[in-house]
Design an enzyme around this catalytic site. Structure first.
Site, short mmCIF file in Angstrom:
data_model
loop_
_atom_site.label_atom_id
_atom_site.label_comp_id
_atom_site.label_asym_id
_atom_site.label_seq_id
_atom_site.Cartn_x
_atom_site.Cartn_y
_atom_site.Cartn_z
N LYS A 105 59.09 24.15 48.86
CA LYS A 105 58.35 25.38 48.49
C LYS A 105 59.30 26.56 48.56
O LYS A 105 60.26 26.54 49.34
CB LYS A 105 57.18 25.61 49.46
CG LYS A 105 56.09 26.48 48.89
CD LYS A 105 55.19 25.70 47.94
CE LYS A 105 54.12 26.56 47.33
NZ LYS A 105 53.14 25.77 46.57
N GLY A 217 38.80 34.00 44.98
CA GLY A 217 40.09 34.06 44.30
C GLY A 217 39.89 33.83 42.81
O GLY A 217 39.54 32.72 42.40
N TYR A 218 40.07 34.87 42.00
CA TYR A 218 39.85 34.74 40.56
C TYR A 218 41.19 34.87 39.83
O TYR A 218 41.36 35.66 38.93
CB TYR A 218 38.85 35.80 40.09
CG TYR A 218 38.07 35.42 38.84
CD1 TYR A 218 37.32 34.25 38.80
CD2 TYR A 218 38.09 36.23 37.71
CE1 TYR A 218 36.61 33.90 37.66
CE2 TYR A 218 37.37 35.89 36.56
CZ TYR A 218 36.63 34.72 36.55
OH TYR A 218 35.92 34.38 35.42
N GLY A 219 42.16 34.06 40.28
CA GLY A 219 43.47 34.04 39.61
C GLY A 219 43.55 32.79 38.76
O GLY A 219 42.54 32.31 38.23
N ASN A 220 44.74 32.24 38.63
CA ASN A 220 44.94 31.06 37.78
C ASN A 220 43.99 29.92 38.17
O ASN A 220 43.20 29.45 37.36
CB ASN A 220 46.42 30.62 37.89
CG ASN A 220 46.69 29.33 37.13
OD1 ASN A 220 45.96 28.36 37.26
ND2 ASN A 220 47.74 29.32 36.34
N ALA A 221 44.05 29.52 39.44
CA ALA A 221 43.25 28.36 39.86
C ALA A 221 41.75 28.69 39.82
O ALA A 221 40.95 27.93 39.25
CB ALA A 221 43.68 27.93 41.27
N GLY A 222 41.36 29.82 40.41
CA GLY A 222 39.95 30.15 40.54
C GLY A 222 39.27 30.44 39.21
O GLY A 222 38.13 30.00 38.96
P1 NAD Z 1 47.03 33.69 41.49
O1 NAD Z 1 48.04 34.66 41.92
O2 NAD Z 1 46.88 33.41 40.05
O3 NAD Z 1 45.59 34.12 42.04
C1 NAD Z 1 45.34 34.40 43.36
C2 NAD Z 1 44.00 35.13 43.40
O4 NAD Z 1 43.62 35.32 44.76
C3 NAD Z 1 44.04 36.53 42.76
O5 NAD Z 1 42.86 36.74 42.02
C4 NAD Z 1 44.05 37.46 43.98
O6 NAD Z 1 43.46 38.72 43.71
C5 NAD Z 1 43.21 36.68 44.95
N1 NAD Z 1 43.45 37.06 46.33
C6 NAD Z 1 44.61 37.43 46.94
N2 NAD Z 1 44.36 37.75 48.22
C7 NAD Z 1 43.03 37.55 48.43
C8 NAD Z 1 42.18 37.71 49.53
N3 NAD Z 1 42.64 38.14 50.71
N4 NAD Z 1 40.86 37.42 49.38
C9 NAD Z 1 40.36 36.99 48.20
N5 NAD Z 1 41.13 36.83 47.10
C10 NAD Z 1 42.45 37.11 47.22
O7 NAD Z 1 47.34 32.36 42.33
P2 NAD Z 1 46.92 30.87 42.01
O8 NAD Z 1 48.05 30.21 41.34
O9 NAD Z 1 45.57 30.85 41.41
O10 NAD Z 1 46.86 30.28 43.51
C11 NAD Z 1 45.72 30.42 44.33
C12 NAD Z 1 45.78 29.36 45.43
O11 NAD Z 1 45.87 28.08 44.82
C13 NAD Z 1 47.00 29.48 46.34
O12 NAD Z 1 46.66 29.06 47.65
C14 NAD Z 1 47.98 28.50 45.74
O13 NAD Z 1 48.93 28.04 46.69
C15 NAD Z 1 47.01 27.42 45.32
N6 NAD Z 1 47.57 26.55 44.31
C16 NAD Z 1 47.87 27.00 43.06
C17 NAD Z 1 48.43 26.14 42.14
C18 NAD Z 1 48.71 26.55 40.73
O14 NAD Z 1 49.15 25.71 39.94
N7 NAD Z 1 48.45 27.77 40.34
C19 NAD Z 1 48.70 24.81 42.50
C20 NAD Z 1 48.37 24.37 43.79
C21 NAD Z 1 47.81 25.27 44.68
#
Ligand code: NAD
Length: 420
Positions: A105, A217-222
């Site tokens: 990582k 969490g409304y980013g990529n995963a959410g």
């Molecule tokens: P991202 O940056 O696209 O989204 C993260 C989201 O979380 C954003 O909407 C942000 O505003 C929100 N956030 C940040 N701090 C917060 C808080 N304190 N309370 C509530 N929301 C909060 O990231 P992502 O890629 O969607 O990753 C999210 C999680 O999924 C992480 O734990 C990451 O390690 C895990 N993950 C992601 C992937 C991937 O392929 N994207 C793969 C495995 C695991």
């Protein structure tokens, strides 16, 4: 006081597993420590002409089963212990999905929201300049994670290719499709998690077409998970949130509108008040829903709020959202937890498909990717479920037992350890 340091939590989870597997102290000690850590300083020329130095890390945890694999986070609160924990979890995740990969990582302490596009490019390239000798298709293959994007992966791949003097598409995954990315990588993490939710719902007899869902969490995963829950299952997504807070509508949210609001104002909390009610991230976790999806950061379900969780299924798309004490409470209360390194393994699985396609210089179509992902996630889910039933373990302990056992076997076969 409950331990909230992610690496201490990762070690505690491993220690529990070592006891179940009856591992010797020396084997346990190897597994408790990363094989290698890089700490780098990255000078970046800022747009105003000044130079700022950013701190970065790459943790290479264990490569007994193959080259290390793991994302890179750009986050203002990044710490070495978070990166160590995430690298450990990547090791178990790749093993659980039976991928020929180890775990690593990376992270850079920065606030990407305060950096211009040009500054982000220089920082992305600068990070690779500092670690390139230690990564590569046969050593360690980074990918996107929190606040890093396919564009950043493209800059990083380009920098690595320049430094090595050849087009090294396979040095990094999560790239845009036209330069060696895989179809289906954009929503792979969410989609993989959705397949495990489907299997869990079958196991618990939940009708997903009538289910309610809350997503932290409304980013990529959410965000992808929200659309997939609605479009594949017909479930009602009633709450979503980001770092500024959340929104709720008991009749289901307008997900497209929430995306537009988030992209225009950087937070879903600015959604129109006539159709949504504002809620906090803490309230979201305790909502009376069928499925709670955690898709933000670590330690959001603790011993304080775990007793108040009403969801029947917790799908951990985020890494490390639940503390060990919370785990025990949830297990006692009959909440079915799909543990992080199973639930969110879709991302690394399609990253692995990307590596395979890069080696072959061939591109699979998206339906092919979905089918292969579904097969792997479904198989991993049932392997964990069976282990949990056979050995009377919670789902996380069962996932650990399966994953750690395979890494130990690989270390043994390679002659790193001798078993009695
Ligand atoms: P991202 O940056 O696209 O989204 C993260 C989201 O979380 C954003 O909407 C942000 O505003 C929100 N956030 C940040 N701090 C917060 C808080 N304190 N309370 C509530 N929301 C909060 O990231 P992502 O890629 O969607 O990753 C999210 C999680 O999924 C992480 O734990 C990451 O390690 C895990 N993950 C992601 C992937 C991937 O392929 N994207 C793969 C495995 C695991």
């Amino acid at each position: 006081m409950e331990e909230l340091n992610p690496f201490e939590i990762a070690r505690k989870q491993l220690d529990d597993c070592a006891k179940i597997l009856n591992l010797s102290d020396d084997v346990r000690e190897i597994l408790r420590n990363p094989m290698r850590e890089l700490h780098v300083s990255i000078p970046v020329r800022m747009d105003d002409g000044s130079t700022k130095v950013f701190k970065g890390f790459r943790v290479q945890y264990n490569d007994a089963k193959g080259p290390m694999k793991g994302g890179i986070r750009f986050h203002p609160e990044e710490t070495i212990d978070t990166v160590r924990a995430l690298a450990a979890w990547m090791t178990w995740k790749c093993s659980l999905l039976d991928l020929p990969l180890g775990g690593g990582k990376g992270g850079v302490i920065c606030n990407p929201k305060e950096l211009s596009e040009n500054e982000l490019e220089r920082l992305s390239r600068g990070y690779i300049d500092k670690i390139w000798q230690f990564i590569g298709p046969n050593k360690d293959v980074p990918a996107p994670d929190v606040y890093t994007t396919p564009q950043m992966m493209a800059w990083m791949m380009d920098e690595f290719s320049k430094l090595t003097g050849s087009n090294e598409f396979g040095c990094i995954t999560g790239k845009p499709v036209c330069i060696g990315g895989s179809c289906g990588r954009d929503d792979a993490t969410a989609r993989g998690g959705i397949y495990t939710i489907r299997e869990a719902a079958k196991e618990l007899g939940i009708d997903l077409s009538k289910a309610t869902v809350a997503i932290q969490g409304y980013g990529n995963a959410g965000c992808n998970a929200a659309f997939l829950c609605r479009d594949l299952f017909g479930s009602k997504v009633v709450a979503i949130s980001d770092s500024k807070g959340g929104i709720y509508n008991k009749d289901g949210l307008d997900l497209e509108l929430a995306c537009r609001v988030k992209s225009d104002t950087r937070t879903v909390t600015n959604s129109p008040r006539d159709t949504t009610q504002k809620i906090s991230n803490e309230e979201l976790v305790e909502l009376d829903v069928d499925i709670l999806i955690t898709a933000a950061l670590e330690n959001v379900i603790t011993k304080e709020n775990a007793p108040n969780v009403k969801a029947k299924i917790i799908a951990e798309l985020a890494n490390g959202p639940t503390t060990p004490e919370a785990d025990e409470i949830l297990y006692k209360n009959g909440v079915h937890v799909i543990p992080d390194f199973l639930c969110n393994a879709g991302g690394v699985t399609v990253s692995y498909f990307e590596m395979v396609q890069n080696i072959d210089r061939y591109c699979w179509d998206v339906e092919d990717v979905y089918k292969r992902l579904d097969d792997r996630m479904t198989q991993a889910y049932h392997t964990v479920l069976n282990a949990s039933k056979t050995y009377n373990l919670n789902m996380r302990q069962a996932a650990y037992v399966v994953a750690v056992n395979r890494v130990v076997e690989a270390m043994q076969l390679r002659g790193w350890i001798k078993m009695n």
